[in-house]
Design a protein around this motif. Structure first.
Motif: not given
Lengths: 84, 892
Positions: B138-156
């Protein structure tokens, strides 16, 4: 016009005054040398017999030494005598 | 305590479970991530995320700016996990749970995350329900989703700002900020990851092993974040790393008392010194490339250090920088190589580059945070660095070898001087697999640069000799030589003057291939008579090295190894007889046409050749030399006899003869010639003297050979010339009769008309005879004005010849070639009038084609002709430019 020659550097070949080209024994040219020699001319002279045949000296000596009884000219079978 | 409640049969196990789950979920992941599940419109959210802020002011999870998603508490603790959704109905559907869920989340949405003990208790509860198994997933899943939806976009998003920044300091700051942001976003996850790992270690969680989870997290991170990396990002990273390297290198230099340790050692090279002073004078800092006043090297180093640390914490170091570092290293190495090594063959670069590589590895240590006393080098870190060093070295060897291979032709050409380059190449080749490349490249270079009609045979041979020497150093097994130089050998076989050139080289006659004479006089030559066939007779067995794979198995290794320059050259034709015959005729030419030969040198040459070719084949040459000595003795003898006689019996002119043993000389052309009475007499007198000296032997004169010096006295001038006997005889006939038709003369001289005409051309040339009308020749007693031109030529010719100053004068020995070059001159003039401009080789080949006026003339070789032409150029009768000769304008 007058041509005054100062010096004539000619080129000539020497040859034996013989009635044949090749030695009858070794079949090499007189102007060359016998098979045992390296240098023609003075070091490998020709000798004439009284029969007027001539050979490389080394060749005829070898031949004569090989003759047991009487020494003949290898060409005409006459008795071999050196022409003086 | 929660676990205890479960065991005590607490009436609300479901609720308790939910509370525990909420505790855990909110404790482990930042609230923003949990809010994710809600309306998809959040996906557009990151656009609204505040842009870049100065480092340090980034919000932490609890800061107001980021709290916005958390303002509405996470109501769905089980995000998109289908397996979980079945047993655990959505909390939204369980109103009774809501308050506690809210309670739990409200507790966490504050600045204080749940305490570790609380979380641990909650996990215990979950464990009691057997749910601990899904926690990690679950933890990995959440991280992945967060990355996809927010963090990654924010970073780029943050990264994409760099387009506004042109200069590097700003880019670097931006990068630092962006990764700082990323780190702050991921911080909660990393924190939780540690907890999870800890629990796993304690046995609370099943885990796939702690390492497994961490790896999974990092893989996810890398995968999502760099799923599609914009080109510009890579470029920026690369540019910055390039800068980093330069700054680092520069700082190392400065760090050691202002002197440049790298340059210090090599200041002896002029190039390095120049470069060093240029650096000193430049207004720009060598490190950061900006003005020295605004040098930001120091900041740059610090910032890079920070960046590396951030990246290291995120385990992104390798992912982000490896490629950029590799590219940078490659680029820098290549640049450095181009800069320093290209065209520079006279010193070795290996040591210098090894030192440099060590410093680069120092930089790598900096990049990958593996230097400094603070961090004891772990074996793993050491191995990474070792790997990099290995990589850099291999890369260096590869491109250095590539560079040298590319330049191999020039290196070979410069050989004795370019030895360091060859040795470098050898060292590199042992470490890279570039043998085939070398062979192909060298072959191609030979074909394009050497083996075409524009190159002198003598130059080809010279290069081949250098190649033999150079490639022997490169490859002692001589296989490279054998394979790469096969085209040269094949090509040389098609050139007709190859043998002549080689033989001339052997005897030290030609300038170009003087090496051969040296080589010949070396002691202990490999005899050509007996090729050492026995395979392993020499050397220690320990030292045995197998042949390279591309060696021709048909040939024995030891023979290949032992072959020296001369045997290689002689074997071009596969037989030594050709060479011996050529040597013989060359020797004959020298002896008969150049009366100024040096007996000692010829004897020495013959002795040396005897060592190589064996006694028997050289026997003829020995006899030839002996003939020369004998002739001299005989001449002296006869001369002595002559001098004893009274003056009136003295011969009118000196007769000397070279007396040959006809069987041992190359065959001579036999030309019939009727000699005038007085000459015949003089010759016969000589002959009789000889016969007296040597009983039962006589002489036969060869009139085509020899040299007659004479004065031609004409009404208004006297010519002093040296000609062949035939030419002399022809002129002698004109003494008694001033005019002859060709036919008449031909009958008297007993020489064919055509041949006679050729022989006479010399005198036409000299202006002694003229042909008027055609077929009738007469003596020119008084020169007419139109003939004067050619007379002037002759005068100047003889003057410079006797002066003996220039190279040409030395080469064209006046009394041996005599009039010959003069004869050529008419031909050359005619050629140049018709064809305007010609190269030396062209003139030479045309002369050889058209001028067949006797052995003396055929004798002139390329060098002599060149000397002759150069003299003409000096006398301003020719113009030489761009490799071709032409007539000056006024002359034509």
């Amino acid at each position: 016009m007058k041509v005054k020659i100062k010096c004539w550097n000619g080129v000539a070949t020497w040859l034996w005054v013989a009635n044949d080209e090749n030695c009858g024994i070794c079949r090499m040219a007189f102007n060359g040398c016998c098979p045992d020699c390296k240098v023609p001319g003075d070091d490998c002279p020709l000798v004439w017999g009284q029969c007027s045949h001539c050979f490389h000296m080394h060749c005829i000596l070898k031949w004569l030494n090989a003759q047991q009884v009487q020494q003949h000219c290898p060409m005409c079978r006459q008795e071999w005598k050196f022409k003086e | 305590m929660a676990a205890a409640a479960v065991r005590d049969g607490d009436p609300g196990p479901t609720q308790e479970l939910l509370v525990a789950w909420n505790t855990v979920s909110t404790g482990l992941v930042p609230p923003a991530a949990l809010g994710l599940v809600r309306p998809r419109k959040r996906a557009a959210g990151p656009r609204g995320v505040p842009g870049i802020r100065p480092w340090g002011s980034l919000g932490s999870p609890g800061s107001p700016s980021l709290a916005s998603p958390a303002a509405s508490p996470p109501l769905h603790p089980f995000p998109t996990c289908p397996r979980l959704s079945a047993p655990f109905p959505s909390p939204l559907c369980v109103p009774s749970l809501r308050s506690s869920a809210l309670q739990a989340s409200s507790r966490t949405s504050g600045a204080v995350p749940p305490k570790e003990e609380e979380l641990r208790a909650a996990v215990e509860v979950l464990r009691g329900h057997g749910l601990h198994s899904v926690l990690e997933e679950w933890f990995v899943e959440v991280l992945q989703n967060d990355l996809q939806a927010n963090i990654s976009l924010e970073f780029w998003n943050a990264i994409s700002q760099h387009e506004n920044y042109a200069d590097e300091p700003q880019c670097l700051l931006l990068l630092l900020d962006a990764f700082g942001l990323l780190e702050s976003r991921l911080d909660p996850y990393l924190h939780s990851l540690e907890l999870l790992e800890k629990w796993t270690r304690l046995g609370l969680l099943m885990g796939a092993g702690a390492q497994g989870l961490r790896e999974k997290v990092h893989t996810t991170l890398r995968g999502v974040l760099f799923f599609s990396t914009p080109r510009t990002f890579q470029e920026m990273i690369q540019r910055l790393y390039g800068r980093f390297l330069r700054v680092y290198m520069q700082s190392k230099r400065k760090g050691e008392g202002g002197t440049d340790p790298e340059l210090e050692g090599e200041l002896d090279s002029r190039y390095a010194r120049r470069r060093y002073y240029r650096l000193l004078q430049s207004p720009l800092c060598a490190g950061c490339g900006s003005d020295k006043q605004q040098c930001w090297c120091r900041q740059a180093l610090e910032q890079f250090h920070q960046l590396s640390q951030v990246l290291h914490r995120l385990s992104l170091l390798e992912r982000v920088s490896a490629e950029a570092v590799t590219t940078t290293l490659h680029q820098v190495t290549r640049e450095r190589m181009e800069d320093r090594c290209r065209g520079e063959y006279e010193r070795s670069f290996l040591r210098e580059f090894h030192k440099w590589i060590e410093r680069v590895v120092g930089w790598l240590g900096k990049v990958f945070l593996q230097d400094g006393p603070a961090r004891p080098a772990s074996p793993e870190a050491g191995s990474t660095l070792r790997r990099w060093r290995c990589h850099v070295q291999r890369w260096f060897y590869g491109i250095y070898a590539g560079l040298r291979i590319e330049e191999l032709f020039s290196i070979v050409r410069d050989f004795p001087d370019s030895r360091p380059a060859i040795e470098d190449l050898k060292y590199c080749l042992e470490r890279t697999d570039q043998r085939q490349q070398l062979l192909l490249s060298l072959k191609a270079a030979l074909e394009t640069r050497l083996l075409h009609p524009g190159v002198n045979t003598c130059d080809i041979i010279t290069l081949y000799i250098s190649a033999i020497k150079a490639l022997r150093v490169l490859d002692p097994s001589m296989v490279i030589l054998e394979v790469a130089c096969e085209p040269i050998r094949r090509y040389l076989r098609t050139r007709e003057d190859t043998v002549r050139q080689i033989v001339a080289g052997l005897t030290g006659d030609s300038d170009g291939t003087g090496d051969l004479a040296v080589e010949l006089s070396k002691t202990d030559p490999a005899s050509l008579e007996t090729g050492q066939d026995s395979e392993d007779d020499s050397g220690e067995p320990e030292d045995w090295v197998p042949d390279p794979v591309d060696a021709d198995p048909g040939k024995s290794s030891s023979r290949r190894r032992s072959s020296d320059i001369i045997s290689l050259l002689v074997s071009i034709y596969g037989s030594k007889d050709l060479f011996i015959n050529e040597y013989r005729s060359l020797l004959a030419d020298r002896l008969l046409h150049q009366f100024s030969f040096s007996p000692e040198r010829e004897i020495r040459n013959v002795e040396l050749l005897k060592l190589r070719f064996g006694e028997a084949p050289m026997h003829f040459c020995e006899v030839m030399l002996k003939d020369m000595a004998d002739s001299r003795r005989i001449n002296a003898n006869i001369r002595e006899e002559d001098e004893k006689r009274p003056a009136e019996e003295q011969p009118p002119f000196g007769v000397y003869a070279v007396i040959l043993s006809s069987e041992f000389w190359p065959p001579f052309k036999d030309e019939k010639l009727e000699v005038p009475e007085d000459i015949r007499e003089a010759l016969e007198v000589y002959c009789r003297k000889y016969e007296k000296l040597k009983a039962m032997r006589t002489l036969s004169w060869k009139h085509t050979l020899g040299l007659v010096t004479m004065d031609v006295e004409l009404a208004d001038r006297t010519l002093s010339v040296a000609v062949t006997p035939v030419q002399a005889v022809v002129l002698l006939y004109f003494q008694d009769q001033a005019s002859w038709t060709l036919e008449e003369l031909s009958k008297v001289v007993k020489m064919p008309v055509a041949l006679l005409r050729r022989r006479m051309s010399v005198w036409l040339q000299q202006g002694v005879l003229r042909e008027e009308p055609a077929g009738t020749f007469s003596v020119v007693e008084e020169e007419r004005p139109q003939d004067r031109d050619s007379m002037v030529l002759i005068d100047s010719d003889e003057e410079s010849d006797s002066g003996g100053g220039g190279v040409a004068a030395r080469r064209v020995v006046p009394d041996l070639t005599g009039l010959c070059p003069q004869l050529f001159w008419t031909y050359i003039q005619a050629m140049l009038t018709n064809l305007e401009s010609l190269s030396l080789e062209r003139i030479y080949s045309m002369l050889r084609m058209f001028v067949v006026t006797g052995p003396a003339l055929a004798e002139i070789d390329l060098q002599e002709l060149q000397g002759f032409l150069q003299k003409k150029v000096r006398d301003q009768q020719l113009v030489y430019a761009a490799g071709v000769y032409r007539l000056p304008k006024s002359c034509s």
